[in-house]
Each structure stands twice: as structure tokens, then as C-alpha cells.
Design a protein around this motif. Structure first.
Motif, short mmCIF file in Angstrom:
data_model
loop_
_atom_site.label_atom_id
_atom_site.label_comp_id
_atom_site.label_asym_id
_atom_site.label_seq_id
_atom_site.Cartn_x
_atom_site.Cartn_y
_atom_site.Cartn_z
N LEU A 52 5.33 3.35 -5.60
CA LEU A 52 5.63 4.73 -5.31
C LEU A 52 6.39 5.42 -6.58
O LEU A 52 6.09 6.56 -6.93
CB LEU A 52 6.83 4.95 -4.35
CG LEU A 52 7.44 5.99 -3.62
CD1 LEU A 52 6.20 6.68 -2.99
CD2 LEU A 52 8.51 5.63 -2.68
N THR A 53 7.09 4.57 -7.42
CA THR A 53 7.62 5.14 -8.72
C THR A 53 6.84 4.79 -9.74
O THR A 53 6.67 5.67 -10.92
CB THR A 53 8.93 4.57 -8.72
OG1 THR A 53 9.15 3.31 -8.83
CG2 THR A 53 10.06 5.15 -7.77
N SER A 54 6.35 3.81 -9.70
CA SER A 54 5.35 3.04 -11.25
C SER A 54 4.43 3.97 -11.51
O SER A 54 3.95 4.21 -12.53
CB SER A 54 5.34 1.72 -11.04
OG SER A 54 4.21 1.63 -10.05
N LYS A 55 3.54 4.49 -10.56
CA LYS A 55 2.42 5.42 -10.72
C LYS A 55 2.88 6.65 -11.36
O LYS A 55 2.41 7.05 -12.38
CB LYS A 55 1.62 5.70 -9.48
CG LYS A 55 0.97 4.44 -8.87
CD LYS A 55 0.37 4.82 -7.49
CE LYS A 55 -1.02 5.24 -7.99
NZ LYS A 55 -1.98 5.25 -6.74
N GLY A 78 13.32 2.19 6.52
CA GLY A 78 14.22 1.23 5.25
C GLY A 78 12.89 0.96 4.44
O GLY A 78 13.18 0.44 3.40
N LEU A 79 11.64 1.50 4.58
CA LEU A 79 10.59 1.47 3.54
C LEU A 79 10.69 2.55 2.55
O LEU A 79 11.17 3.65 2.94
CB LEU A 79 9.30 1.60 4.19
CG LEU A 79 8.93 0.57 5.10
CD1 LEU A 79 7.52 0.82 5.80
CD2 LEU A 79 8.84 -0.78 4.70
N PRO A 80 10.38 2.05 1.18
CA PRO A 80 10.32 3.15 0.33
C PRO A 80 9.74 4.33 0.57
O PRO A 80 8.49 4.14 1.13
CB PRO A 80 9.75 2.32 -0.98
CG PRO A 80 10.03 0.95 -0.64
CD PRO A 80 9.85 0.93 0.99
N PHE A 98 3.68 16.40 1.62
CA PHE A 98 3.47 14.96 2.06
C PHE A 98 4.93 14.28 2.13
O PHE A 98 5.56 14.45 1.25
CB PHE A 98 2.44 14.30 1.22
CG PHE A 98 0.87 14.92 1.41
CD1 PHE A 98 0.14 14.31 2.69
CD2 PHE A 98 0.37 15.64 0.74
CE1 PHE A 98 -1.23 14.78 2.75
CE2 PHE A 98 -1.01 16.35 0.82
CZ PHE A 98 -1.60 15.92 1.74
N THR A 99 4.58 13.21 2.90
CA THR A 99 5.52 12.11 2.81
C THR A 99 4.80 11.20 2.46
O THR A 99 3.71 10.55 3.06
CB THR A 99 6.35 11.70 4.40
OG1 THR A 99 7.09 13.10 4.53
CG2 THR A 99 6.94 10.70 4.30
N THR A 100 5.30 10.23 1.57
CA THR A 100 4.71 9.13 1.01
C THR A 100 5.38 7.73 1.29
O THR A 100 6.71 8.14 1.27
CB THR A 100 4.26 8.99 -0.63
OG1 THR A 100 3.64 10.25 -0.66
CG2 THR A 100 3.38 7.80 -1.06
N ILE A 101 5.15 6.68 1.87
CA ILE A 101 5.49 5.70 2.28
C ILE A 101 4.97 4.28 1.71
O ILE A 101 3.66 4.37 1.71
CB ILE A 101 5.67 5.52 3.76
CG1 ILE A 101 6.67 4.43 4.33
CG2 ILE A 101 4.34 5.42 4.46
CD1 ILE A 101 7.09 4.57 5.69
N MET A 110 0.72 -1.16 0.00
CA MET A 110 -0.01 -0.13 -0.02
C MET A 110 0.83 1.16 -0.07
O MET A 110 2.11 1.05 0.52
CB MET A 110 -0.89 0.07 1.08
CG MET A 110 -0.32 0.29 2.59
SD MET A 110 -1.57 0.29 3.97
CE MET A 110 -2.93 1.24 3.50
N LEU A 111 0.20 2.27 -0.36
CA LEU A 111 0.91 3.56 -0.51
C LEU A 111 0.16 4.46 0.55
O LEU A 111 -1.09 4.46 0.55
CB LEU A 111 0.87 4.43 -1.82
CG LEU A 111 1.76 3.73 -3.14
CD1 LEU A 111 1.34 4.44 -4.33
CD2 LEU A 111 3.18 4.12 -2.60
N VAL A 112 0.83 5.24 1.36
CA VAL A 112 0.18 6.15 2.32
C VAL A 112 0.85 7.30 2.16
O VAL A 112 2.03 7.62 2.28
CB VAL A 112 0.30 5.64 3.63
CG1 VAL A 112 -0.61 6.40 4.63
CG2 VAL A 112 -0.45 4.32 3.80
N ALA A 113 0.15 8.57 1.87
CA ALA A 113 0.65 9.87 1.77
C ALA A 113 0.23 10.48 3.33
O ALA A 113 -0.97 10.35 3.55
CB ALA A 113 0.17 10.57 0.68
N PHE A 114 0.98 11.30 3.98
CA PHE A 114 0.67 11.76 5.23
C PHE A 114 1.45 12.99 5.37
O PHE A 114 2.49 13.23 5.00
CB PHE A 114 0.66 10.72 6.50
CG PHE A 114 2.13 10.32 6.85
CD1 PHE A 114 2.95 11.08 7.90
CD2 PHE A 114 2.90 9.30 6.05
CE1 PHE A 114 4.15 10.67 8.31
CE2 PHE A 114 4.10 9.16 6.35
CZ PHE A 114 4.72 9.71 7.49
N SER A 115 0.74 13.85 6.25
CA SER A 115 1.35 15.38 6.56
C SER A 115 1.30 15.53 8.00
O SER A 115 0.20 15.10 8.52
CB SER A 115 0.50 16.14 5.77
OG SER A 115 1.07 17.46 6.30
#
Length: 98
Positions: free
Chosen positions: A84-87, A31-33, A40-43, A1-6
Motif C-alpha cells: 500500500l505504501t511501498s509502491k 484493522g487492515l491497512p 477508490f478505497t484500497t485495502i 494482495m492489494l484491492v482497490a474498490f469503489s
């Protein structure tokens, strides 16, 4: 999953960059992408590991601020990795075709 948070530290004045950097430090140490931009920070990772990192990031900010606000937006798509990168690559490919 991708999670963007602020995460927003409240009650520490206008300049919050130093306090916010504590949250980013937690994310990077996980260590997560991840990637951080101006808003935002996306993880990327599995539900439990991503949510644990976000909690640690909020806790790190809470150590320095009397109040913490945060926003979370998630995209859960089982079986997809490297989102994170493919989208972004997909959008860039369409932009290059025009």
C-alpha cells in the motif's frame, strides 16, 4: 494482495457521500491497512480477509440503497507486504531523481 474498490449506491439521489461513508467505516474497522481517495478505497491483506471486508462494505451500503454497483481491481503478489505504501514510495523515489 492489494484491492482497490469503489462502491456506488444507486437510487439514493445525487449526494451519496453519507451512504459511501458506511462502506469506508467497515473498511477502517477491519484493522487492515487501507486508504481512501476521491475514487477508490484500497485495502491490503490476504485474499479471504480482504474479500470478506469488501462484502461487508457492499452489504452496509445495500442496507441503505436499493441497488449497489461496485468495481474491484486487485494486485496479488505473494510474499509482498506493505504494498500500500511501498509502491507509492517507489514512484516518488523515481520522481525525485528527475
Amino acid at each position: 494482495m492489494l484491492v482497490a474498490f469503489s462502491i456506488t449506491p444507486l437510487g439514493v439521489g445525487e449526494d451519496v457521500g453519507e451512504v459511501v461513508s458506511e462502506a469506508v467505516r467497515v473498511v477502517r474497522a477491519s484493522g487492515l491497512p487501507n486508504q481512501t481517495d476521491a475514487m477508490f478505497t484500497t485495502i491490503e491483506g490476504e485474499w479471504d480477509e480482504v474479500m470478506a471486508v469488501i462484502k461487508q462494505a457492499v452489504d452496509a451500503v445495500a442496507e441503505r440503497a436499493p441497488r449497489v454497483g461496485f468495481v474491484i481491481k486487485a494486485d496479488m503478489r505473494p510474499g509482498v507486504t506493505n504494498g500500500l505504501t511501498s509502491k507509492v514510495e517507489t514512484v516518488e523515489r523515481y520522481l525525485a531523481d528527475t
